[in-house]
Design a protein around this motif. Structure first.
Motif, mmCIF file in Angstrom:
data_model
loop_
_atom_site.group_PDB
_atom_site.id
_atom_site.type_symbol
_atom_site.label_atom_id
_atom_site.label_comp_id
_atom_site.label_asym_id
_atom_site.label_seq_id
_atom_site.Cartn_x
_atom_site.Cartn_y
_atom_site.Cartn_z
ATOM 1 N N GLY A 179 0.850 -1.516 -0.358
ATOM 2 C CA GLY A 179 0.385 -0.056 0.252
ATOM 3 C C GLY A 179 0.885 1.229 -0.227
ATOM 4 N N LEU A 180 0.056 2.466 0.272
ATOM 5 C CA LEU A 180 0.565 4.027 0.285
ATOM 6 C C LEU A 180 1.606 4.104 1.249
ATOM 7 C CD1 LEU A 180 1.269 5.831 -2.037
ATOM 8 C CD2 LEU A 180 -0.324 6.657 -1.107
ATOM 9 N N GLN A 181 3.268 3.883 1.508
ATOM 10 C CA GLN A 181 3.796 3.764 2.402
ATOM 11 C C GLN A 181 5.218 4.816 2.656
ATOM 12 O OE1 GLN A 181 4.048 1.875 5.167
ATOM 13 N NE2 GLN A 181 2.541 -0.125 4.099
ATOM 14 N N GLN A 182 5.456 5.645 3.962
ATOM 15 C CA GLN A 182 5.892 6.485 4.093
ATOM 16 C C GLN A 182 7.728 5.798 4.197
ATOM 17 O OE1 GLN A 182 4.531 9.251 3.726
ATOM 18 N NE2 GLN A 182 6.105 10.762 5.502
ATOM 19 N N ILE A 183 8.748 6.450 3.642
ATOM 20 C CA ILE A 183 9.520 6.000 3.765
ATOM 21 C C ILE A 183 10.686 6.506 3.836
ATOM 22 C CG2 ILE A 183 9.718 3.478 2.705
ATOM 23 C CD1 ILE A 183 10.976 4.163 0.438
ATOM 24 N N LYS A 200 6.616 8.943 0.058
ATOM 25 C CA LYS A 200 5.314 8.157 -0.794
ATOM 26 C C LYS A 200 5.713 7.200 -1.248
ATOM 27 C CE LYS A 200 1.296 10.657 1.390
ATOM 28 N NZ LYS A 200 1.779 11.448 0.728
ATOM 29 N N VAL A 201 5.772 6.045 -0.737
ATOM 30 C CA VAL A 201 6.153 5.115 -2.309
ATOM 31 C C VAL A 201 4.751 4.117 -1.933
ATOM 32 C CG1 VAL A 201 8.614 5.355 -2.204
ATOM 33 C CG2 VAL A 201 7.178 3.118 -0.664
ATOM 34 N N TYR A 202 4.703 3.673 -2.814
ATOM 35 C CA TYR A 202 2.764 2.587 -3.004
ATOM 36 C C TYR A 202 3.657 1.294 -3.512
ATOM 37 C CZ TYR A 202 -1.009 0.355 -4.860
ATOM 38 O OH TYR A 202 -2.197 -1.269 -4.643
ATOM 39 N N PHE C 176 2.453 18.859 -13.961
ATOM 40 C CA PHE C 176 1.809 17.485 -13.645
ATOM 41 C C PHE C 176 2.017 17.296 -12.199
ATOM 42 C CE2 PHE C 176 4.085 17.307 -17.222
ATOM 43 C CZ PHE C 176 3.498 16.807 -18.428
ATOM 44 N N SER C 177 0.150 16.535 -11.804
ATOM 45 C CA SER C 177 -0.642 16.727 -10.770
ATOM 46 C C SER C 177 0.387 15.703 -10.103
ATOM 47 C CB SER C 177 -1.703 16.514 -10.773
ATOM 48 O OG SER C 177 -2.058 15.661 -11.275
ATOM 49 N N GLY C 178 1.192 14.566 -10.393
ATOM 50 C CA GLY C 178 1.765 13.060 -9.301
ATOM 51 C C GLY C 178 0.035 12.885 -9.079
ATOM 52 N N GLY C 179 0.580 12.516 -7.937
ATOM 53 C CA GLY C 179 -0.375 11.370 -7.250
ATOM 54 C C GLY C 179 -0.225 9.967 -7.511
ATOM 55 N N LEU C 180 -1.419 8.798 -7.244
ATOM 56 C CA LEU C 180 -1.023 7.864 -7.577
ATOM 57 C C LEU C 180 -1.655 8.019 -8.762
ATOM 58 C CD1 LEU C 180 -0.116 5.746 -5.591
ATOM 59 C CD2 LEU C 180 -2.524 4.935 -5.700
ATOM 60 N N GLN C 181 -0.588 6.407 -10.278
ATOM 61 C CA GLN C 181 -0.726 6.568 -11.859
ATOM 62 C C GLN C 181 -0.489 4.984 -11.803
ATOM 63 O OE1 GLN C 181 -1.102 9.658 -13.491
ATOM 64 N NE2 GLN C 181 -1.207 10.626 -11.937
ATOM 65 N N GLN C 182 -0.806 4.806 -12.876
ATOM 66 C CA GLN C 182 -0.618 3.655 -13.411
ATOM 67 C C GLN C 182 0.647 3.552 -14.267
ATOM 68 O OE1 GLN C 182 -2.788 1.443 -12.661
ATOM 69 N NE2 GLN C 182 -2.977 -0.336 -13.735
ATOM 70 N N ILE C 183 1.636 2.640 -14.184
ATOM 71 C CA ILE C 183 1.823 2.991 -15.321
ATOM 72 C C ILE C 183 2.464 1.682 -16.120
ATOM 73 C CG2 ILE C 183 3.379 5.309 -14.857
ATOM 74 C CD1 ILE C 183 5.821 3.194 -13.981
ATOM 75 N N PHE C 196 5.823 -4.334 -19.110
ATOM 76 C CA PHE C 196 5.215 -4.733 -18.608
ATOM 77 C C PHE C 196 4.938 -5.064 -17.042
ATOM 78 C CE2 PHE C 196 3.746 -5.932 -22.315
ATOM 79 C CZ PHE C 196 2.637 -5.806 -22.765
ATOM 80 N N PRO C 197 4.750 -5.459 -16.367
ATOM 81 C CA PRO C 197 2.894 -5.586 -16.258
ATOM 82 C C PRO C 197 2.854 -4.235 -15.601
ATOM 83 C CG PRO C 197 4.432 -6.472 -13.967
ATOM 84 C CD PRO C 197 5.002 -6.451 -14.602
ATOM 85 N N GLN C 198 1.265 -3.226 -16.138
ATOM 86 C CA GLN C 198 0.909 -2.383 -15.705
ATOM 87 C C GLN C 198 1.302 -2.717 -13.829
ATOM 88 O OE1 GLN C 198 -2.898 -1.618 -16.972
ATOM 89 N NE2 GLN C 198 -2.113 0.757 -17.818
ATOM 90 N N HIS C 199 1.311 -1.327 -13.670
ATOM 91 C CA HIS C 199 1.668 -1.329 -12.360
ATOM 92 C C HIS C 199 0.846 -0.026 -11.444
ATOM 93 C CE1 HIS C 199 5.788 -0.332 -13.332
ATOM 94 N NE2 HIS C 199 5.316 0.164 -12.226
ATOM 95 N N LYS C 200 1.209 0.560 -9.814
ATOM 96 C CA LYS C 200 0.706 1.730 -9.404
ATOM 97 C C LYS C 200 2.122 2.075 -9.244
ATOM 98 C CE LYS C 200 -3.462 0.798 -8.235
ATOM 99 N NZ LYS C 200 -3.907 -0.313 -7.199
ATOM 100 N N VAL C 201 2.235 3.506 -9.347
ATOM 101 C CA VAL C 201 3.518 4.915 -8.577
ATOM 102 C C VAL C 201 3.081 5.858 -8.159
ATOM 103 C CG1 VAL C 201 4.921 3.955 -10.170
ATOM 104 C CG2 VAL C 201 4.166 5.759 -10.767
#
Lengths: 357, 357, 357, 357
Positions: A179-183, A200-202, C176-183, C196-201
């Motif tokens: 999940g979303l974590q602080q490092i 934060k990292v996911y 760019f606003s950032g946040g939780l994104q799919q790449i 691959f694979p798609q994943h969240k950052v």
């Protein structure tokens, strides 16, 4: 605070000399590779650090300073010219006694100055110098082992007072939810610049092994043909295996009566329950693939480690080689601290927002 | 005869330790290039020679022999495996004291055996060992200079008791008639195998300079652009000049106040009347061309030298650097012996009929 | 689908020959460095790929196959022994005509087989082969430039039909606003396994420059002493600058009348509005620091790029060098695609969950 | 005289092109090692020689001269800057046709000039140029073999019209009385500067083998363990044997069905009666020791050769590999001329009194 710092200063400085004491002047002079600085250099360089960043700004300089600054400066390009790293092992003068006398002069000067009371900024620099010296104590042992290991007589640098306990906890996997974590460093207490900023990292959910890979595990890898199977290795790794003729970890020797390793205590039989050491990234990666696992990312490791107490086998134990996991370990992840460095899958790059200090 | 040999044995063996005495263990341990063996290695190797060729054949071997044989054997391929030459400088154990103790054990054993009386064949081997050790004393000084010269502080290895006399005889040319001449060793007294057999050579008439080329001569060559003019150099020589950036002899440093040279006494101003040293074959050849001369052939040199008394400045004078030609020289060709090695135009090849011993 | 694939097959295969056509057999044979394969090798290797993975599985092999498999295999360790990469430039036989004939035999065989109708799995392999060949077309141009650039006469490989337009849009920063994104790759259409694979950052807000760094920008960096200031460089970068004597990008030459660069069209004056090329990671990083910026991370770049249409200056334009940003650009971030490769701050490592195919 | 020289000029110049004709542009462009210049370079360099030393002094220069002078100059340091030898194999432009056109322009210009009549000094320079070109024809074949031998397909450069005759005379030893002898060039006819001056040497009586060492002889040496016995080798030789893994002559390959060698005619079975070739000095020396002989000195060889007619197997026979000794040999020492170069024990040094021209 000053008094506490003075005590810590004394203790860290003495530890460097404790490490050097059993070694001869010659042992402390040689350098077997560019990356393996002489022990004497470490003793001088860590002292130079205090002279340069603590004493020089307040006007204390010694007669030998210009020469020592040239000889014992390291990566601090901004400080001026320095002696080429590859030939540090040719500096027989100043001799060991002169370097020790230099250490003592620095110690006395810093101590005098500490007694007069210092500002928090000055304390922070001394704190940095002590962490710097502790890093060099680690390098000192690493380099002495490398330098002495070139001797076909496998000399012992230290004498082993007691056998390390050989009992290891049963290993398993420990799950983390991700999940979303602080490092990154919280800012409380000392931190190197590259531990900042917090961010934060996911992470996807993941699992880590509770114990380190042991020498017994590694022998299973060797004997299953791990070093001969290109499919287990990254492409550059496989090239290196072939070019360098890798067949087992650095310092290992195979004899009719089993596997041995050069250590700071001379050539010893491999301790089956002890964690494997002196393996490269390529080897760690190949082992993980062979074991049906993967290396964790730095983020995964850091999030997991942040939840564990700092407890382990450190150099101040007086045993300068890794020991098996302790039966009474209080952690779910054992041996995260002390004993060995651990490989992750992540390259060493700056945290987002990093500013060099 | 045995007694005389015993005295000579003692004297030569002591001279090696006299050379080592002012140096630290570290000074004697390092090796700055593959060709520059550590001082400690020379001390051990010359002792190993007596153990291997004198004591071993009569059944005397020491506990440490196998290890020392491996570490301190040199070019004697036939004797068995040996430690790679390039990493002799990483052998900190055995330490200096152990090596000195080994020397003394060897000395005692050889001496005991000499006292019992030995055969002429055995005496010949000891004689060879003493010449071997004297060669290594020369190498010892050469290598110590090279090894210590890497230190930017220019440390002094020895202290100079008196200034060498600076007066030089006026130089001229000495004529030789050539013709059919005999060269090679006569067989009277000690000779290395490559000094045999005696044989005839035919020489045209030739002339040799009465004095060695001095540092003053060499500075004239430098300042006339000798190192910048390709026409003075052999093709391989010119390539080397450019690749290595040669501008003056090895160990020389040019400063605002003149030319200096690293010596066994630290950095000293160049002595103008002393013979130039530390120049390569290419430099000697280029200098000769610049001076409108040529290097003599080995045959020309040997025929000329054979007519001169063996007299000159040797290491037992206690001054470990070349000195100017002595005003009272008794020779028409001065400084043929002692002070320096001299270049000839001839490559090092076997005499016709040579048989390796 | 087969018909469409057949047309695309023909078109991609022809493009490789179009690139080779203006070059001589010698131009296509040489290899100036291990990393710069000969043009002829690229022509043969891309054909071998179809033989190995498309024709061989359905039983079509040619007489020359075993030799060609040995000579033109590349990193596919699993396929068997292969010719050492460093000496590809010594293979004069088979000659260019034989390699072209081999290409045509492969083309014909693949085409015949396509006409008979193929399965989706087989189509996927051909699709992969075409992307592989397009990658090699890019390498072909890169390598030909490197190989021909060693010639002091600066030969032109191609002739420039028209001058690239020199007008550039005013540059700015795009937020760019950032946040939780799919790449990672969505799975629609072709993708390499490492997409691959798609994943969240998780990303902090960030800004990217709307335009690429131009040659004019770079000259400002040079002339402000960018290559002489150690504070701008990573430590390894600064070491490299000094060791290699870097003073400007690869292929650049400074003359009295300005900066020039070796290109596939010979030596040309630097185009001020064109994006800078042939700079290393270290140079890009130093430039960013000089400009008060930083390189984006791969994640930042990918999230930004995913929002832009794929539009730019590609090799099928027939102009084999980068051109200035087009005035009519439809993108807020210009030149993301085509013209040049771009540096990010991120090392090349696998996405979490990556499986090699 | 001019007419005769013109005919010889034409004939030598044509021979170079005859050697090049069967080879492709790529074959003539590559360079597999610093010492193995490209065929095209030899074609251009020999032409440049005539332009530089014959045409330029009489005012004839061509448009391309400056570039060609830079690219195709060789060891003539005095003529100006030249292209680094190690990267001659990267010069694809000028192409082969341009180099051939350059040859023809030079031929025409020299010929025109010869027709007008020239001085003896000018004739001497042309004569030198022709010997220079013949030397390069020999190098051309040597280098082409080396360059093509890197190809694992063992391509044939030429086609063999007829099998060399395999009959060899019975070998024996031929005696020479030695004494005071005259060697060096007499001054009648062409001579290189290093063949002068004539001078006297003194030789002991000696014997030479009547025939060259054959491949059959060499196989006996191999199979007797010649390459595994350190006692047969000079110290540097033995080091090289081990470092390079020498087990047989260069270009030899051992297969189940015997020994083969890469030749200008591709891979051929070893001809038992032909003289061995492609062996180093160290190998020749070790073979002689194994055979209970020694290599002759240069002086011994020259005195013996001076008494023999110049007769043998030369390149103009059209067979570009050595052949067995001819049954009808008119000499007591067979194969002194042609077929192969022969090793002596003497280093290559100047004759006494040598003056470079």
């Amino acid at each position: 605070m000053s008094q506490q710092l003075a005590a810590r200063f004394l203790s860290v400085r003495r530890q460097s000399e404790t490490l050097a004491k059993p070694l001869s002047e010659a042992d402390l002079t040689i350098q077997a590779a560019e990356f393996a600085s002489p022990g004497k250099w470490h003793l001088a360089h860590t002292s130079w650090f205090f002279e340069e960043f603590v004493l020089r700004p307040v006007g204390k300089i010694f007669a030998e300073s210009e020469n020592y600054r040239y000889l014992f400066n390291s990566y601090y390009e901004a400080i001026g010219q320095r002696h080429p790293r590859a030939i540090r092992g040719l500096i027989t003068r100043p001799g060991l006694n002169e370097v020790l006398a230099y250490r003592h002069r620095i110690d006395e000067a810093v101590n005098n100055w500490l007694e007069k009371g210092i500002s928090p900024e000055q304390a922070a620099i001394i704190e940095l110098g002590l962490h710097h010296e502790q890093q060099h104590q680690e390098l000192f042992l690493t380099d002495i082992l490398y330098n002495l290991a070139q001797n076909p007589l496998y000399p012992a640098c230290y004498s082993l007072k007691q056998e390390p306990i050989a009992k290891t906890e049963v290993a398993g996997m420990v799950a983390f939810s991700g999940g979303l974590q602080q490092i990154g460093h919280t800012g409380v207490g000392f931190g190197y610049d590259n531990e900042f900023p917090q961010h934060k990292v996911y992470l996807e959910p993941y699992r880590l092994a509770s114990n380190l890979v042991t020498n017994a595990d590694w022998i299973a890898f060797i004997e299953d043909g791990g070093y001969e199977n290109p499919l287990l290795w990254l492409s550059d790794g496989w090239t290196t295996v072939q070019q360098e003729g890798w067949r087992m970890p650095l310092y290992w020797v195979k004899r009719n009566d089993g596997y041995f390793s050069m250590t700071l205590y001379g050539l010893l039989p491999i301790g089956m329950a002890a964690p494997v050491t002196h393996v490269s990234y390529f080897e760690a990666d190949a082992y993980a693939r062979w074991a049906g696992k993967r290396l964790p990312t730095e983020m995964e490791w850091e999030v997991a480690a942040g939840k564990q107490p700092i407890h382990g086998h450190f150099a101040d134990s007086g045993i300068y080689m890794p020991v098996p996991s302790n039966a009474e370990a209080r952690e779910s992840l054992r041996q995260l601290y002390g004993s060995v460095w651990e490989w992750t899958a992540s390259p060493y790059v700056a945290y987002p927002g990093f500013k060099p200090s």
